[in-house]
Design a protein around this motif. Structure first.
Motif, short mmCIF file in Angstrom:
data_model
loop_
_atom_site.label_atom_id
_atom_site.label_comp_id
_atom_site.label_asym_id
_atom_site.label_seq_id
_atom_site.Cartn_x
_atom_site.Cartn_y
_atom_site.Cartn_z
N ALA A 38 0.84 -1.21 0.00
CA ALA A 38 0.00 0.00 0.00
C ALA A 38 0.87 1.25 0.00
CB ALA A 38 -0.91 0.00 1.22
N LEU A 39 1.89 1.24 0.83
CA LEU A 39 2.78 2.41 0.94
C LEU A 39 3.54 2.63 -0.36
CD1 LEU A 39 3.87 4.61 2.83
CD2 LEU A 39 5.58 2.95 3.67
N ASP A 40 4.01 1.56 -0.93
CA ASP A 40 4.79 1.62 -2.18
C ASP A 40 3.93 2.20 -3.32
OD1 ASP A 40 6.58 -0.92 -4.14
OD2 ASP A 40 6.63 1.27 -4.17
N ILE A 41 2.70 1.71 -3.46
CA ILE A 41 1.81 2.22 -4.53
C ILE A 41 1.48 3.68 -4.25
CG2 ILE A 41 -0.47 2.00 -5.61
CD1 ILE A 41 -0.28 -1.06 -4.96
N ALA A 42 1.19 3.98 -2.97
CA ALA A 42 0.84 5.37 -2.61
C ALA A 42 1.98 6.33 -2.97
CB ALA A 42 0.52 5.45 -1.12
N GLN A 43 3.21 5.86 -2.81
CA GLN A 43 4.36 6.73 -3.09
C GLN A 43 4.56 6.98 -4.58
OE1 GLN A 43 7.49 4.71 -0.98
NE2 GLN A 43 6.79 5.44 1.03
N SER A 44 3.79 6.24 -5.42
CA SER A 44 3.91 6.49 -6.87
C SER A 44 2.88 7.53 -7.32
CB SER A 44 3.69 5.18 -7.64
OG SER A 44 2.32 4.81 -7.62
N SER A 45 2.03 7.98 -6.38
CA SER A 45 0.90 8.86 -6.78
C SER A 45 1.37 10.17 -7.39
CB SER A 45 0.00 9.14 -5.58
OG SER A 45 0.74 9.73 -4.54
#
Ligand code: TXD
Length: 318
Positions: free
Chosen positions: A43-50
């Motif tokens: 979740a954190l990894d995907i969020a950091q691609s926002s």
């Protein structure tokens, strides 16, 4: 407040679902897994691609069902995938136990959710999920036919050297070795595939090979990966169902749906064309099947029935 989409299972498919949903901005995502770190890390990894991708979606990871409450959509991939040499049916025992736990986790926290099940053996697991959860039958659907149909269209498009989106087809019945490619409902640029054979543009043997390769589509990838099974195409298929529900697109999609007399089948989940809109599975679409299609479909339904009987032996409560 955007729509809430909870993903139960943050593994290969679950993580890909989260990524695709974020990119499409379908809603806010809660990634749930027993492996809490996996859910939170992805979740954190995907969020950091926002900021790179420019999407606006809230993505969280958890191992607490409370965090998934009041979900609009729940997509379930919790379970174990196949290893080389295993059939989808070999997963029945362990994944039946897992889906019972998942049903317990969601039934009181998101009673109004539209639930998309992906876990194998799909047709029986989605049926067990509906029974264990008590959710309305039109609000519980299984993803398999979209994937199988997509594999069939891809293989045929490669053979004919045409874009896959020029091909119409349907792969129905059980999500296993008896799945049925509906050849009488297969068209290439609007032309029936049987006419291409008559015109010498496609060999009958090539079409038969494509039907077989579609049945083995999952096993082919399991063998190549050695550890795990397909996840990009299954996730894309799951998102297509979720999007049709959330946006009320009323797409006609091959899904595992509850049959209550349609196709002369009662009280069973199996892969048929359905209409997906804001009412969930809004309609079961009954297409005309020729004799060959009808026989193959019946054979596939019998396989699903046999596997469901095996599930009832494991858990008589089903
Ligand atoms: O077309 C289809 N329906 C199929 C389905 C296409 C491909 C794969 N298919 C099946 O999906 C596959 O045979 C598996 O049964 C599921 C999930 O496949 P995936 O590749 O995502 O498996 P992973 O990567 O092992 O992820 C499963 C996750 C993993 O992180 C576990 O920790 C978690 O499920 N898990 C649980 N989460 C919640 N609750 C429980 N009890 C639980 N048990 C395991």
């Amino acid at each position: 407040m955007g729509k809430k989409i909870s993903l139960i299972g943050a593994g290969q498919i679950g993580g890909t679902l989260a990524h695709l949903i974020a990119l499409k901005e379908l809603g806010d995502v809660v990634l749930f897994d027993l492996a809490e770190g996996m859910a939170k890390g992805k979740a954190l990894d995907i969020a950091q691609s926002s900021s790179v991708e420019g999407f606006n979606a809230d993505i969280k990871g958890t191992n607490n069902y409370e965090d998934t409450k009041n979900s609009d959509v729940i997509i379930i991939t919790a379970g174990v995938p196949r290893k080389p040499g295993m059939t989808r049916d070999d997963l029945l025992g362990i994944n039946l136990k897992i889906i019972k736990q998942v049903a317990e986790g969601i039934k009181n926290t998101s009673p109004k959710a539209f639930v998309i099940c992906i876990t194998n053996p799909l047709d029986v697991i989605v049926m067990a999920l509906q029974k264990y959860s008590g959710f309305p039958k039109n609000m519980v659907v299984g993803m398999a036919g979209i994937l199988d149909t997509s594999r069939f269209k891809y293989f045929l498009s490669q053979e004919l050297k045409v874009p896959a989106n020029q091909i119409e087809s349907l792969v129905l019945g059980g999500h296993g070795d008896t799945m049925v490619s509906m050849l009488n409902h297969t068209k290439v640029n609007g032309k029936p595939v049987y006419d291409l054979i008559k015109e010498g543009k496609l060999k009958k043997e090539s079409l038969e090979d494509i039907v077989l390769r579609t049945k083995n589509g999952g096993a082919e990838i399991v063998k190549l990966l050695e550890n795990g099974s397909a996840f990009y195409a299954p996730a894309a298929a799951g998102v297509e169902i979720a999007e049709s529900y959330l946006k009320d697109l009323k797409k006609q999609l091959p899904c595992a749906a509850y049959l209550d007399g349609q196709y002369n089948i009662k009280d069973l989940y199996a892969g048929v064309p359905v209409l997906i809109g804001k009412g969930g599975v809004e309609k079961i679409i009954e297409i005309d099947l020729n004799v060959e299609e009808k026989n193959n479909f019946e054979n596939s339904i019998n396989s699903v029935k046999d596997l469901f009987n095996a599930a009832k032996k494991i858990d008589p409560a089903l």
